[in-house]
Scaffold this active site. Sequence first.
Site, short mmCIF file in Angstrom:
data_model
loop_
_atom_site.label_atom_id
_atom_site.label_comp_id
_atom_site.label_asym_id
_atom_site.label_seq_id
_atom_site.Cartn_x
_atom_site.Cartn_y
_atom_site.Cartn_z
N GLN A 101 0.85 -1.20 0.00
CA GLN A 101 0.00 0.00 0.00
C GLN A 101 0.88 1.25 0.00
O GLN A 101 0.40 2.36 -0.17
CB GLN A 101 -0.90 0.02 1.23
CG GLN A 101 -1.83 -1.15 1.34
CD GLN A 101 -2.52 -1.17 2.69
OE1 GLN A 101 -3.57 -0.56 2.89
NE2 GLN A 101 -1.92 -1.86 3.64
N ASN A 102 2.18 1.03 0.22
CA ASN A 102 3.10 2.16 0.39
C ASN A 102 3.45 2.77 -0.96
O ASN A 102 3.50 2.09 -1.98
CB ASN A 102 4.38 1.70 1.10
CG ASN A 102 4.07 1.15 2.48
OD1 ASN A 102 3.01 1.40 3.03
ND2 ASN A 102 4.98 0.36 3.02
N HIS A 119 -1.28 1.63 -4.39
CA HIS A 119 -1.69 3.04 -4.28
C HIS A 119 -0.78 3.97 -5.06
O HIS A 119 -0.81 5.19 -4.86
CB HIS A 119 -1.72 3.47 -2.80
CG HIS A 119 -2.73 2.70 -2.00
ND1 HIS A 119 -2.66 2.59 -0.63
CD2 HIS A 119 -3.80 1.98 -2.37
CE1 HIS A 119 -3.66 1.85 -0.20
NE2 HIS A 119 -4.37 1.44 -1.25
N CYS A 127 0.18 13.21 -16.16
CA CYS A 127 -0.35 14.47 -16.72
C CYS A 127 -1.87 14.44 -16.70
O CYS A 127 -2.50 13.48 -17.16
CB CYS A 127 0.15 14.64 -18.15
SG CYS A 127 -0.50 16.14 -18.93
N CYS A 147 3.65 19.24 -17.63
CA CYS A 147 4.02 18.13 -18.51
C CYS A 147 4.96 18.63 -19.60
O CYS A 147 4.67 19.65 -20.25
CB CYS A 147 2.73 17.57 -19.12
SG CYS A 147 2.96 16.35 -20.41
N CYS A 150 2.95 18.29 -23.13
CA CYS A 150 1.79 19.11 -23.56
C CYS A 150 1.57 20.33 -22.68
O CYS A 150 0.64 21.11 -22.90
CB CYS A 150 0.52 18.24 -23.57
SG CYS A 150 -0.16 17.97 -21.92
N GLY A 187 2.60 -4.67 8.92
CA GLY A 187 2.64 -3.22 9.14
C GLY A 187 1.50 -2.45 8.53
O GLY A 187 1.71 -1.37 7.96
N SER A 189 -2.71 -1.10 9.28
CA SER A 189 -3.82 -1.01 10.24
C SER A 189 -5.08 -1.66 9.66
O SER A 189 -6.08 -1.80 10.35
CB SER A 189 -4.13 0.46 10.55
OG SER A 189 -4.53 1.12 9.35
N ALA A 231 8.44 -4.79 12.45
CA ALA A 231 8.80 -5.53 11.23
C ALA A 231 10.32 -5.60 11.06
O ALA A 231 10.87 -6.64 10.69
CB ALA A 231 8.16 -4.85 10.02
#
Length: 241
Positions: A101-102, A119, A127, A147, A150, A187, A189, A231
């Site tokens: 998830q990090n 994530h 962009c 960007c 563009c 690690g 929740s 951990a």
Amino acid sequence: MTDDIERVRERLETAERLAVLTGAGVSAESGVPTFRGPDGLWRKYRAEDLATPEAFARDPRLVWEWYDWRRGLVSQCHPNPAHTALAALERRGPGFTLVTQNVDGLHALAGSRDPVEMHGNLWKVRCTACHRVGDDRRVPIPIPPRCDACGGLLRPHIVWFGESLEADVLERAFRAFAYCDVALIVGTSGRVQPAASLAGVAKQAGAFVVEVNPDPAPPDGRVDVTLAGKAGELMPRLVPA
Ligand code: BV8
Ligand code: ZN
């Protein structure tokens, strides 16, 4: 606890298909703040004020200032023994999937070959106009970043609350946990969906599920063994060099 560590170490040695899910806790000992802990990021900032598409539409400068601060912080952080142990576990053989998830990129820095970053990643930008995704490691980053192709406004290539995860990422994550025989939950929740469903998917599939967390979730039938500890201390004991 020692018996449990021995039990888990043996399971890891005999596992044919191992799925690992990590959260902010695996990077805590690298100095990356977690989200919901006593000194967590969400203590100082309200998630809905920053990690949402509405926040970015309302005030892209404020959101970029927060991400620029986090990028600067993470750029000074290094993988800890938990990241290194997970990279070593992966090298033991095929049938290993690391889902994280990090967004800090520390698993890849530690040698994990192909982490599933549910994530997104702090070091990638997208962009908002032409949707190109690219690496951007500038610290500090000019705000608001534009960007090259563009001139469109760049955003962090990160999944915000209320945004869907990329289909292929979701598919890889859920497949890994649906077919694993051992699952490690390290690690996290377990507050954020859909990542929080993965332990249940593994349990449903008959896997042996292990949680590593100094402040483990209350037992809910999904976890077979809870190792209450950090951990960075426990992972090297589970994966001796
Ligand atoms: C989505 C990016 C479909 C930002 C993040 C049900 C189904 C689907 C969606 C939802 C649902 N219910 C609610 C939702 C909406 C929402 C959600 O889950 N909200 C929660 C808050 C209730 N989910 C979504 O919006 C997701 N989108 O599902 O799409 C959809 C579309 C539209 C509408 C509805 C659904 C998107 C979720 C992604 C959000 N983005 N981050 C950024 O990082 O900048 S999530 C954010 O929380 C972080 O990425 C982080 O990774 C994640 C999870 O937190 P943890 O990693 O667990 O960290 P935390 O601080 O909470 O815990 C740390 C743990 O470590 C603790 O347990 C602690 O004890 C432990 N620890 C501490 N030290 C150590 C340690 N452990 C080991 N060693 C140590 N030393
Ligand atoms: Zn563009």
